[in-house]
Design an enzyme around this catalytic site. Structure first.
Site, short mmCIF file in Angstrom:
data_model
loop_
_atom_site.label_atom_id
_atom_site.label_comp_id
_atom_site.label_asym_id
_atom_site.label_seq_id
_atom_site.Cartn_x
_atom_site.Cartn_y
_atom_site.Cartn_z
N ASP A 291 -6.60 6.94 -2.84
CA ASP A 291 -7.13 5.30 -2.71
C ASP A 291 -8.23 5.60 -3.90
O ASP A 291 -8.87 6.10 -3.98
CB ASP A 291 -7.39 4.71 -1.50
CG ASP A 291 -7.53 3.24 -1.57
OD1 ASP A 291 -7.04 2.76 -2.59
OD2 ASP A 291 -7.40 2.56 -0.49
N HIS A 292 -8.45 4.10 -4.47
CA HIS A 292 -9.46 3.91 -5.34
C HIS A 292 -10.76 3.58 -4.45
O HIS A 292 -10.90 2.34 -4.04
CB HIS A 292 -9.12 2.92 -6.25
CG HIS A 292 -8.31 3.14 -7.45
ND1 HIS A 292 -7.33 2.31 -7.85
CD2 HIS A 292 -8.06 4.30 -8.17
CE1 HIS A 292 -6.73 2.85 -8.84
NE2 HIS A 292 -7.04 4.07 -9.11
N TYR A 465 -8.14 -1.38 -2.62
CA TYR A 465 -6.81 -1.74 -2.20
C TYR A 465 -5.64 -0.95 -2.61
O TYR A 465 -4.53 -1.76 -2.87
CB TYR A 465 -6.66 -3.46 -2.17
CG TYR A 465 -7.83 -4.09 -1.53
CD1 TYR A 465 -8.55 -3.81 -0.38
CD2 TYR A 465 -8.49 -5.19 -2.47
CE1 TYR A 465 -9.72 -4.41 -0.22
CE2 TYR A 465 -9.52 -5.69 -2.05
CZ TYR A 465 -10.19 -5.50 -1.10
OH TYR A 465 -11.18 -6.04 -0.64
N HIS A 466 -5.63 0.27 -3.20
CA HIS A 466 -4.48 0.86 -4.07
C HIS A 466 -4.15 2.05 -3.15
O HIS A 466 -4.11 3.15 -3.91
CB HIS A 466 -4.92 1.11 -5.50
CG HIS A 466 -5.46 -0.21 -6.12
ND1 HIS A 466 -6.49 -0.23 -6.91
CD2 HIS A 466 -5.03 -1.25 -5.95
CE1 HIS A 466 -6.64 -1.51 -7.23
NE2 HIS A 466 -5.49 -2.17 -6.85
N PRO A 467 -3.92 2.28 -1.86
CA PRO A 467 -3.38 3.50 -1.37
C PRO A 467 -1.80 3.87 -1.79
O PRO A 467 -0.98 3.19 -2.08
CB PRO A 467 -3.28 3.13 0.19
CG PRO A 467 -2.97 1.71 0.23
CD PRO A 467 -3.74 1.21 -0.86
#
Length: 529
Positions: A291-292, A465-467
């Site tokens: 994730d980011h 919010y980028h899993p």
């Protein structure tokens, strides 16, 4: 199973990937029957339709947001991180910032180099073009006429333009198209909107009625059903639905490994601990979570073009309603994160390794911590983190929220890069273009030494919010799915969403997720002949 509860295909999850899969299969020759099962509601919240509504949708658990938490993060002072995930037909496209980016060509060439044949940039660019309906028109990088409307922001804040100018003054190139010939630079983001309204994936793909497509909203998919090692259906609520051809799981990087494990596909020892019968021992299900990791600098600033929890913003909203309704213009069309860019932490790098998001209001703890003043926020995230985490089950039922462990900053290089990113943000905020808007920092002063800045990062960093990655695609035996997204060890089952990414893309993930869904449908139809 009742013959009335039967479809050719069952799609589990109605996020961007699931909506794409379902629509493309339903529209294919022969009009196969498709059932989409979605835990959340069929109809989006009115706040979702209004772009600025993101400020109220992300912070709170509700009908349209799972609002998960991580397990305590050792490198973040033991804090639990926050994992908002969209719930409903449209998935996370119901609550995200609508930003349209694809990542970098090297991301996809890297997938291919890892054994994912057919996923190089030359393979996926035509799909990105096909799904797009860009207001700027079609060219070698963009498409027109696709389901996903992409537009420029209708009424960007003057502060967003000032931020871009400040970054240019710091030596970063201006870029008006992050999905064009080069990604590097700073500018205003393009967004998934039509006429100033959010266009979520549900509206984009499933709004047109199809007699052969049925959406079962508000019903959880409890597990996949098997005869032997072949997937034959899905337990949907208290009913068993049969899939004559395939089951395609599109529940996202958190939901897809959860569904697989509840169905007996996952790490055998973990499943047995919960009393789940093991169908296929797949150790990598739930592993490789990426994730980011993001750090935000918030400033209290009073200026026209910024918003906050104060009377002035309420007045501006009231005055904007007319322009929004009649022309799709005004502050209600803002996605909050209007500007940003992709920059290098060091000039000698081949490509950007940091992403910026500039927000026209303060975003403290995902806007869960309110401040009664206007302000602005600048996010910086590590584009290709080295840290890896996992998703595990907390219970043997779909209603139990999974255990999410991103293991943020466990790789020291991620902290070093985020530290440099924070330094860059402070330099941009000090540039002449933002001189008139220098407010007081919410946390810290901007003059901390490295130890002080690391302490601030540990106290405030979290996901942007980028899993991805928890049902990793690959050619090796441990990969959860093969390059055609078929689940290894069983038949009649695919996974198609961000969970299959072998490595996180260098950007926001809605466009890549839709692309993965499109490709999954194409693979299915090719194999059916």
């Amino acid at each position: 199973m009742s013959s009335q509860l039967t479809a050719d295909f069952i799609v589990v999850g109605a996020g961007p990937a699931g909506c794409a899969v379902a629509a493309r299969l339903a529209d294919s020759p022969g009009a196969p029957s498709v059932v989409v099962v979605e835990t959340g509601p069929a109809t989006p919240s009115w706040l979702s339709r209004v772009p600025i509504g993101i400020a109220a949708l992300v912070p709170f658990r509700g009908r349209h947001n799972y609002a998960y938490q991580t397990v305590p993060q050792a490198q973040l002072d033991g804090r639990r991180g926050y994992v908002p995930r969209g719930r409903g037909v449209g998935g996370s496209s119901l609550i995200n910032a609508m930003i349209c980016t694809r990542g970098q060509p090297q991301d996809y060439d890297g997938w291919a180099a890892q054994g994912c044949a057919g996923w190089a940039w030359r393979d996926v660019l035509p799909v990105f073009r096909r799904i797009e309906d860009n207001a700027r028109g079609a060219d070698e990088w963009h498409g027109a006429g696709g389901p996903l409307a992409v537009d420029d922001l209708r009424s960007p804040s003057p502060l967003s333009r000032a931020f871009v100018e400040a970054a240019v003054q710091c030596g970063y190139p201006r870029n008006d198209d992050f999905n064009g010939p080069r990604q590097e630079g700073v500018g205003l983001y393009q967004v998934y909107q039509r006429d100033g309204r959010r266009l979520d994936a549900g509206r984009a793909y499933l709004d047109r009625p199809r007699p052969n497509l049925r959406v079962l909203a508000g019903r959880p998919a409890r597990r996949i059903l098997f005869e032997g090692r072949r997937a034959i259906g899905v337990q949907i609520g208290d009913r068993a639905w049969r899939a004559r051809r395939e089951v395609i799981v599109c529940a996202g990087a958190i939901g897809s490994p959860q569904v697989l494990m509840l169905s007996g596909i996952g790490p055998a020892a973990h499943l047995r601990e919960l009393g789940i019968a093991v169908l296929h021992d797949a150790p990598d299900v739930g592993e490789h979570l990426q994730d980011h990791i993001d750090y935000t600098v918030n400033l209290r600033v009073r200026a026209r073009g910024l918003i906050g929890n104060n009377p002035a913003t309420i007045v501006r909203i009231a005055r904007s309603i007319g322009a929004y309704r009649s022309r799709g213009e005004g502050m209600l069309t803002s996605n909050a994160a209007e500007a940003g860019g992709f920059i290098k932490s060091r000039a000698e790098l081949e490509r950007p390794d940091l992403q910026l998001h500039f927000c026209i209001g303060m975003v403290d703890d995902h806007n869960r911590r309110m401040h009664f003043s206007s302000g602005m926020a600048v996010h910086v995230c590590v584009l290709r983190p080295a840290s890896r985490g996992r998703v595990r089950l907390a219970g043997a039922d779909i209603v139990s929220a999974p255990l999410i462990d991103p293991n943020f900053l466990s790789a020291p290089q991620d902290m070093a890069l985020l530290l440099e990113g924070a330094r860059i943000v402070h330099r941009i905020l000090a540039a002449p273009a933002l001189a008139a808007y220098r407010g007081r920092q919410l946390y810290g002063t901007g003059t901390e030494d490295d130890d002080g800045l690391r302490a601030l990062i540990r106290a405030h960093a979290d996901t942007i919010y980028h899993p991805v990655g928890t049902c990793r695609m690959g050619a090796d035996a441990r990969a959860v799915v093969d390059p055609r997204l078929r689940v290894r060890g069983v038949e009649g089952l695919r996974v198609a969403d961000a969970s299959v990414m072998p490595a996180l893309v260098s950007g926001n993930t809605q466009a890549p997720s839709a692309m993965i869904g499109e490709r999954a449908a194409a693979f299915v139809l090719e194999e059916l002949g």
